[in-house]
Scaffold this motif. Structure first.
Motif, PDB file in Angstrom:
ATOM      1  N   ILE A 100      -3.515   5.952  10.921  1.00 52.19           N
ATOM      2  CA  ILE A 100      -2.745   5.598   9.872  1.00 52.19           C
ATOM      3  C   ILE A 100      -2.196   7.063   9.417  1.00 52.19           C
ATOM      4  CG2 ILE A 100      -2.292   4.382   7.336  1.00 52.19           C
ATOM      5  CD1 ILE A 100      -4.718   2.723   7.814  1.00 52.19           C
ATOM      6  N   ALA A 101      -0.488   6.497   8.309  1.00 44.33           N
ATOM      7  CA  ALA A 101       0.579   7.939   8.185  1.00 44.33           C
ATOM      8  C   ALA A 101       1.330   6.840   7.196  1.00 44.33           C
ATOM      9  CB  ALA A 101       1.491   8.241   8.751  1.00 44.33           C
ATOM     10  N   ILE A 102       1.005   7.125   5.892  1.00 39.50           N
ATOM     11  CA  ILE A 102       0.982   6.479   4.236  1.00 39.50           C
ATOM     12  C   ILE A 102       2.364   7.969   4.002  1.00 39.50           C
ATOM     13  CG2 ILE A 102      -0.919   7.505   2.691  1.00 39.50           C
ATOM     14  CD1 ILE A 102      -0.307   4.545   2.004  1.00 39.50           C
ATOM     15  N   ALA A 103       3.987   7.284   3.585  1.00 41.17           N
ATOM     16  CA  ALA A 103       4.431   8.085   2.543  1.00 41.17           C
ATOM     17  C   ALA A 103       4.942   7.953   0.569  1.00 41.17           C
ATOM     18  CB  ALA A 103       5.854   8.219   2.875  1.00 41.17           C
ATOM     19  N   TYR A 104       4.071   9.898   0.458  1.00 44.40           N
ATOM     20  CA  TYR A 104       4.340   9.647  -1.267  1.00 44.40           C
ATOM     21  C   TYR A 104       6.002   9.166  -1.476  1.00 44.40           C
ATOM     22  CZ  TYR A 104       3.176  10.939  -5.591  1.00 44.40           C
ATOM     23  OH  TYR A 104       3.063  11.104  -6.958  1.00 44.40           O
ATOM     24  N   ASP A 105       6.478   9.356  -0.952  1.00 41.29           N
ATOM     25  CA  ASP A 105       8.107   8.909  -1.495  1.00 41.29           C
ATOM     26  C   ASP A 105       8.080   7.873  -1.725  1.00 41.29           C
ATOM     27  OD1 ASP A 105       9.156  12.150  -2.094  1.00 41.29           O
ATOM     28  OD2 ASP A 105       8.313  11.743   0.118  1.00 41.29           O
ATOM     29  N   THR A 106       8.250   7.008  -0.335  1.00 41.44           N
ATOM     30  CA  THR A 106       8.055   5.754  -0.504  1.00 41.44           C
ATOM     31  C   THR A 106       7.546   4.850  -1.817  1.00 41.44           C
ATOM     32  OG1 THR A 106       9.762   5.982   1.794  1.00 41.44           O
ATOM     33  CG2 THR A 106       8.921   3.427   1.524  1.00 41.44           C
ATOM     34  N   CYS A 107       5.917   5.030  -0.792  1.00 42.79           N
ATOM     35  CA  CYS A 107       5.373   4.548  -1.705  1.00 42.79           C
ATOM     36  C   CYS A 107       5.971   4.448  -3.475  1.00 42.79           C
ATOM     37  CB  CYS A 107       3.988   4.956  -2.030  1.00 42.79           C
ATOM     38  SG  CYS A 107       3.547   4.587   0.054  1.00 42.79           S
ATOM     39  N   ALA A 108       6.062   5.469  -3.756  1.00 41.45           N
ATOM     40  CA  ALA A 108       6.108   5.831  -5.390  1.00 41.45           C
ATOM     41  C   ALA A 108       7.274   5.138  -5.703  1.00 41.45           C
ATOM     42  CB  ALA A 108       6.434   7.133  -5.895  1.00 41.45           C
ATOM     43  N   ARG A 109       7.961   4.714  -4.781  1.00 40.86           N
ATOM     44  CA  ARG A 109       9.243   4.046  -5.081  1.00 40.86           C
ATOM     45  C   ARG A 109       9.496   2.631  -5.284  1.00 40.86           C
ATOM     46  NH1 ARG A 109      11.926   6.513  -2.268  1.00 40.86           N
ATOM     47  NH2 ARG A 109      11.848   5.640  -0.003  1.00 40.86           N
ATOM     48  N   GLU A 110       8.755   2.117  -4.357  1.00 46.49           N
ATOM     49  CA  GLU A 110       8.369   1.192  -4.791  1.00 46.49           C
ATOM     50  C   GLU A 110       7.204   0.230  -5.200  1.00 46.49           C
ATOM     51  OE1 GLU A 110       8.201   0.296   0.850  1.00 46.49           O
ATOM     52  OE2 GLU A 110       5.849   0.405  -0.131  1.00 46.49           O
ATOM     53  N   ALA A 111       6.262   0.987  -5.930  1.00 42.90           N
ATOM     54  CA  ALA A 111       5.293   0.768  -6.331  1.00 42.90           C
ATOM     55  C   ALA A 111       6.550   0.708  -8.382  1.00 42.90           C
ATOM     56  CB  ALA A 111       4.284   2.019  -6.970  1.00 42.90           C
ATOM     57  N   VAL A 112       6.943   1.786  -8.324  1.00 43.64           N
ATOM     58  CA  VAL A 112       8.187   1.447  -9.214  1.00 43.64           C
ATOM     59  C   VAL A 112       8.986   0.475  -9.818  1.00 43.64           C
ATOM     60  CG1 VAL A 112      10.233   2.453 -10.896  1.00 43.64           C
ATOM     61  CG2 VAL A 112       8.416   4.013 -10.030  1.00 43.64           C
ATOM     62  N   ASP A 113       9.723  -0.177  -8.142  1.00 42.85           N
ATOM     63  CA  ASP A 113      10.984  -1.170  -8.065  1.00 42.85           C
ATOM     64  C   ASP A 113      10.162  -2.611  -8.434  1.00 42.85           C
ATOM     65  OD1 ASP A 113      12.342   0.756  -7.719  1.00 42.85           O
ATOM     66  OD2 ASP A 113      12.850   0.365  -5.501  1.00 42.85           O
ATOM     67  N   GLN A 114       8.168  -2.677  -7.641  1.00 48.05           N
ATOM     68  CA  GLN A 114       7.893  -3.602  -8.179  1.00 48.05           C
ATOM     69  C   GLN A 114       6.549  -3.614  -8.804  1.00 48.05           C
ATOM     70  OE1 GLN A 114       5.931  -4.271  -3.750  1.00 48.05           O
ATOM     71  NE2 GLN A 114       7.753  -3.203  -3.367  1.00 48.05           N
ATOM     72  N   SER A 115       6.879  -3.154  -9.740  1.00 49.02           N
ATOM     73  CA  SER A 115       6.904  -3.045 -11.382  1.00 49.02           C
ATOM     74  C   SER A 115       4.919  -3.133 -10.605  1.00 49.02           C
ATOM     75  CB  SER A 115       6.825  -3.824 -12.224  1.00 49.02           C
ATOM     76  OG  SER A 115       7.834  -3.487 -12.386  1.00 49.02           O
ATOM     77  N   LYS A 116       4.234  -2.145  -9.931  1.00 46.70           N
ATOM     78  CA  LYS A 116       3.574  -2.392  -9.765  1.00 46.70           C
ATOM     79  C   LYS A 116       2.258  -0.665  -9.766  1.00 46.70           C
ATOM     80  CE  LYS A 116       3.628  -5.079  -5.893  1.00 46.70           C
ATOM     81  NZ  LYS A 116       3.418  -5.671  -4.500  1.00 46.70           N
ATOM     82  N   ASP A 117       1.448  -0.458 -10.726  1.00 48.76           N
ATOM     83  CA  ASP A 117       0.861   0.414 -10.536  1.00 48.76           C
ATOM     84  C   ASP A 117       0.535   1.162  -8.965  1.00 48.76           C
ATOM     85  OD1 ASP A 117      -1.917   2.212 -11.886  1.00 48.76           O
ATOM     86  OD2 ASP A 117      -2.451   1.678 -10.342  1.00 48.76           O
ATOM     87  N   PHE A 118       0.218   2.458  -9.107  1.00 47.69           N
ATOM     88  CA  PHE A 118       0.529   3.185  -7.692  1.00 47.69           C
ATOM     89  C   PHE A 118      -0.310   2.715  -7.102  1.00 47.69           C
ATOM     90  CE2 PHE A 118       0.201   7.316  -5.871  1.00 47.69           C
ATOM     91  CZ  PHE A 118       1.111   7.081  -4.931  1.00 47.69           C
ATOM     92  N   SER A 119      -1.882   3.487  -7.866  1.00 47.69           N
ATOM     93  CA  SER A 119      -2.579   3.224  -6.682  1.00 47.69           C
ATOM     94  C   SER A 119      -3.257   1.837  -6.457  1.00 47.69           C
ATOM     95  CB  SER A 119      -3.807   4.069  -8.019  1.00 47.69           C
ATOM     96  OG  SER A 119      -3.826   5.277  -8.133  1.00 47.69           O
ATOM     97  N   THR A 120      -3.221   0.573  -7.344  1.00 44.32           N
ATOM     98  CA  THR A 120      -3.226   0.157  -6.407  1.00 44.32           C
ATOM     99  C   THR A 120      -2.433  -0.528  -5.260  1.00 44.32           C
ATOM    100  OG1 THR A 120      -3.854  -1.172  -8.780  1.00 44.32           O
ATOM    101  CG2 THR A 120      -2.531  -3.123  -7.318  1.00 44.32           C
ATOM    102  N   HIS A 121      -0.977  -0.225  -5.931  1.00 45.99           N
ATOM    103  CA  HIS A 121       0.523  -0.508  -4.338  1.00 45.99           C
ATOM    104  C   HIS A 121      -0.089   0.219  -3.143  1.00 45.99           C
ATOM    105  CE1 HIS A 121       3.694  -1.514  -2.432  1.00 45.99           C
ATOM    106  NE2 HIS A 121       3.852   0.071  -1.820  1.00 45.99           N
TER     107      HIS A 121
END
Length: 166
Positions: A100-121
């Motif tokens: 599994i590969a996961i991208a920090y930048d996209t995850c961080a942006r999505e968490a902010v855009d969706q008003s979600k906690d980063f770790s939860t997302h």
């Protein structure tokens, strides 16, 4: 559970990625009754790296949040059905599920855009990626319904609310 992590982006280490990856993958395996001694390799990277991987493996040249590469084809033959539980290739051999590969930048942006906690997302995305390794997918509507339902159940057991509700 054996988790092998390559950190290409140090920000992942700062947010406790190893603990998130272990918890998410362990929750999926437990929920589905899969051998808890399974192995998963993670690449904790940035948008540039995941865009390269997305271009190479999916012919899509943009960044995405998570990519998964199962070690074997495990999809169910019937849409909306559960795939068969994976088994090791040889007796006494570890059950290798994939990468599994996961991208920090996209995850961080999505968490902010969706008003979600980063770790939860991120936990949601790791559950999602682990389900892909086990043969679940969301291309067909019936498969998507099954996969999303499993995500909600697994995350609920982890104390995380339904990520599909806004």
């Amino acid at each position: 559970m054996s988790v092998d992590i390559v950190f290409e982006d140090a920000r992942w280490e700062e947010v406790g990625f190893e603990a998130l990856a272990e918890a998410a993958s362990r929750a999926v395996l437990s929920h589905l009754g899969v051998d808890p001694d399974a192995e998963i390799a993670f690449l904790a990277c940035d948008d540039t790296r995941i865009a390269e991987l997305n271009a190479e493996f999916r012919a899509k040249g943009q960044a995405t949040n998570v990519l998964s590469w199962p070690s074997d084809e495990r999809a169910a033959e019937t849409a909306g059905a559960h795939p068969d539980a994976p088994r090791p290739d040889f007796p006494d051999a570890p059950l290798e599920l994939g990468d599994i590969a996961i991208a920090y930048d996209t995850c961080a942006r999505e968490a902010v855009d969706q008003s979600k906690d980063f770790s939860t997302h991120v936990t949601h995305l790791l559950v999602h990626g682990t389900l892909h390794l086990l043969g679940y997918d969301h291309i067909d509507e019936k498969d998507a319904t099954l996969m999303e339902g499993l995500e909600v159940e697994i995350l609920g057991k982890m104390g995380i609310s339904n990520p599909y509700l806004r």
